[in-house]
Design an enzyme around this catalytic site. Structure first.
Site, PDB file in Angstrom:
ATOM      1  N   GLU A  56       0.819  -1.215   0.000  1.00 47.60           N
ATOM      2  CA  GLU A  56       0.000   0.000   0.000  1.00 47.60           C
ATOM      3  C   GLU A  56       0.854   1.267   0.000  1.00 47.60           C
ATOM      4  O   GLU A  56       1.471   1.598   1.006  1.00 47.60           O
ATOM      5  CB  GLU A  56      -0.928   0.019   1.224  1.00 47.60           C
ATOM      6  CG  GLU A  56      -1.923  -1.108   1.255  1.00 47.60           C
ATOM      7  CD  GLU A  56      -2.874  -1.080   0.076  1.00 47.60           C
ATOM      8  OE1 GLU A  56      -3.330   0.013  -0.312  1.00 47.60           O
ATOM      9  OE2 GLU A  56      -3.161  -2.162  -0.462  1.00 47.60           O
ATOM     10  N   TRP A  86      13.217  17.104  17.842  1.00 45.97           N
ATOM     11  CA  TRP A  86      13.945  18.354  17.625  1.00 45.97           C
ATOM     12  C   TRP A  86      13.341  19.493  18.429  1.00 45.97           C
ATOM     13  O   TRP A  86      14.065  20.342  18.967  1.00 45.97           O
ATOM     14  CB  TRP A  86      13.928  18.686  16.132  1.00 45.97           C
ATOM     15  CG  TRP A  86      14.654  19.948  15.774  1.00 45.97           C
ATOM     16  CD1 TRP A  86      15.972  20.249  15.987  1.00 45.97           C
ATOM     17  CD2 TRP A  86      14.090  21.090  15.120  1.00 45.97           C
ATOM     18  NE1 TRP A  86      16.260  21.503  15.504  1.00 45.97           N
ATOM     19  CE2 TRP A  86      15.124  22.041  14.968  1.00 45.97           C
ATOM     20  CE3 TRP A  86      12.816  21.396  14.641  1.00 45.97           C
ATOM     21  CZ2 TRP A  86      14.927  23.274  14.365  1.00 45.97           C
ATOM     22  CZ3 TRP A  86      12.621  22.625  14.031  1.00 45.97           C
ATOM     23  CH2 TRP A  86      13.665  23.536  13.899  1.00 45.97           C
ATOM     24  N   HIS A 137      11.613  19.130  21.190  1.00 47.89           N
ATOM     25  CA  HIS A 137      11.518  18.737  22.608  1.00 47.89           C
ATOM     26  C   HIS A 137      10.093  18.923  23.137  1.00 47.89           C
ATOM     27  O   HIS A 137       9.877  19.593  24.153  1.00 47.89           O
ATOM     28  CB  HIS A 137      12.510  19.528  23.477  1.00 47.89           C
ATOM     29  CG  HIS A 137      13.924  19.418  23.013  1.00 47.89           C
ATOM     30  ND1 HIS A 137      14.667  18.278  23.198  1.00 47.89           N
ATOM     31  CD2 HIS A 137      14.726  20.296  22.357  1.00 47.89           C
ATOM     32  CE1 HIS A 137      15.874  18.451  22.678  1.00 47.89           C
ATOM     33  NE2 HIS A 137      15.934  19.670  22.159  1.00 47.89           N
ATOM     34  N   VAL A 138       9.127  18.315  22.429  1.00 49.96           N
ATOM     35  CA  VAL A 138       7.737  18.470  22.858  1.00 49.96           C
ATOM     36  C   VAL A 138       7.516  17.768  24.197  1.00 49.96           C
ATOM     37  O   VAL A 138       8.253  16.848  24.575  1.00 49.96           O
ATOM     38  CB  VAL A 138       6.736  17.961  21.787  1.00 49.96           C
ATOM     39  CG1 VAL A 138       6.876  18.751  20.497  1.00 49.96           C
ATOM     40  CG2 VAL A 138       6.891  16.490  21.533  1.00 49.96           C
ATOM     41  N   GLU A 182      -6.006   3.557   8.131  1.00 54.81           N
ATOM     42  CA  GLU A 182      -5.457   3.098   6.854  1.00 54.81           C
ATOM     43  C   GLU A 182      -5.444   1.570   6.777  1.00 54.81           C
ATOM     44  O   GLU A 182      -5.754   0.988   5.724  1.00 54.81           O
ATOM     45  CB  GLU A 182      -4.041   3.652   6.645  1.00 54.81           C
ATOM     46  CG  GLU A 182      -3.476   3.366   5.274  1.00 54.81           C
ATOM     47  CD  GLU A 182      -4.218   4.059   4.148  1.00 54.81           C
ATOM     48  OE1 GLU A 182      -4.722   3.348   3.247  1.00 54.81           O
ATOM     49  OE2 GLU A 182      -4.313   5.294   4.149  1.00 54.81           O
ATOM     50  N   GLU A 210     -10.987  -2.826   1.626  1.00 54.50           N
ATOM     51  CA  GLU A 210     -10.788  -2.918   0.177  1.00 54.50           C
ATOM     52  C   GLU A 210     -10.447  -4.338  -0.252  1.00 54.50           C
ATOM     53  O   GLU A 210     -10.924  -4.807  -1.286  1.00 54.50           O
ATOM     54  CB  GLU A 210      -9.692  -1.949  -0.263  1.00 54.50           C
ATOM     55  CG  GLU A 210     -10.117  -0.504  -0.226  1.00 54.50           C
ATOM     56  CD  GLU A 210      -9.054   0.446  -0.737  1.00 54.50           C
ATOM     57  OE1 GLU A 210      -7.914   0.012  -0.989  1.00 54.50           O
ATOM     58  OE2 GLU A 210      -9.381   1.636  -0.884  1.00 54.50           O
ATOM     59  N   LYS A 249     -15.808   1.315  -0.615  1.00 54.58           N
ATOM     60  CA  LYS A 249     -14.397   1.702  -0.701  1.00 54.58           C
ATOM     61  C   LYS A 249     -14.222   3.208  -0.517  1.00 54.58           C
ATOM     62  O   LYS A 249     -13.293   3.653   0.163  1.00 54.58           O
ATOM     63  CB  LYS A 249     -13.802   1.267  -2.040  1.00 54.58           C
ATOM     64  CG  LYS A 249     -13.547  -0.217  -2.148  1.00 54.58           C
ATOM     65  CD  LYS A 249     -12.891  -0.519  -3.486  1.00 54.58           C
ATOM     66  CE  LYS A 249     -12.457  -1.944  -3.597  1.00 54.58           C
ATOM     67  NZ  LYS A 249     -11.676  -2.190  -4.827  1.00 54.58           N
ATOM     68  N   ASP A 250     -15.105   3.987  -1.133  1.00 52.52           N
ATOM     69  CA  ASP A 250     -15.018   5.444  -1.012  1.00 52.52           C
ATOM     70  C   ASP A 250     -15.241   5.897   0.434  1.00 52.52           C
ATOM     71  O   ASP A 250     -14.542   6.790   0.926  1.00 52.52           O
ATOM     72  CB  ASP A 250     -16.041   6.124  -1.921  1.00 52.52           C
ATOM     73  CG  ASP A 250     -15.712   5.959  -3.395  1.00 52.52           C
ATOM     74  OD1 ASP A 250     -14.583   5.531  -3.715  1.00 52.52           O
ATOM     75  OD2 ASP A 250     -16.607   6.250  -4.222  1.00 52.52           O
TER      76      ASP A 250
END
Length: 136
Positions: free
Chosen positions: A33, A52, A54-55, A74, A81, A99-100
């Site tokens: 996928e 980077w 530092h959260v 996903e 699907e 699917k949509d």
């Protein structure tokens, strides 16, 4: 008396094996996928940016939930699907609709994750940009 521990061990082996099947499913989805590979790249960017900047632990939790929700959406989309392709190999409007809708769920979750990313990364990125321009 000996049967209970044997049943317990057999169940434990089954539970451990189920993790292996889940990991195999993720691996197969990553290989097949393209959208999931994009999400993997986005996850790497989120982790690098979070490190980077530092959260905080709270922000890491929000990012982890957002990333996990996108991945889960996903993977569910891929499963839906795949099942539709199995049961309805020829075009059918209801198969297309399903699917949509499943793809729409992924899009919705990705947009929500993007909002989380803006809320978490926006202020510290703004502060860094201001600091680079020489403003206090």
């Amino acid at each position: 008396m000996a049967k209970a521990p044997q049943r317990h061990r057999a169940r434990w082996r089954h539970e451990v094996a189920s993790f292996g099947y889940a990991i195999q499913g993720i691996r197969e989805a990553l290989l097949s996928e393209p959208h999931l590979r994009f999400h993997a790249l986005a996850t790497a960017v989120v982790v690098a940016l979070g490190a980077w900047l530092h959260v905080s632990r709270h922000d890491w939790a929000l990012l982890a939930l957002a990333v996990g929700a996108v991945w889960a959406a996903e993977l569910m989309n891929t499963a839906i699907e795949t099942i539709i392709d199995l049961v309805s190999p020829d075009f059918h409007p209801l198969a297309g609709r399903a699917k949509d809708v499943a793809a729409g769920a992924v899009l919705l979750m990705a947009l929500a994750a993007g909002v989380v990313g803006l809320l978490v990364f926006g202020p510290p990125l703004w502060d860094k940009a201001v600091a680079l321009n020489g403003h206090p």
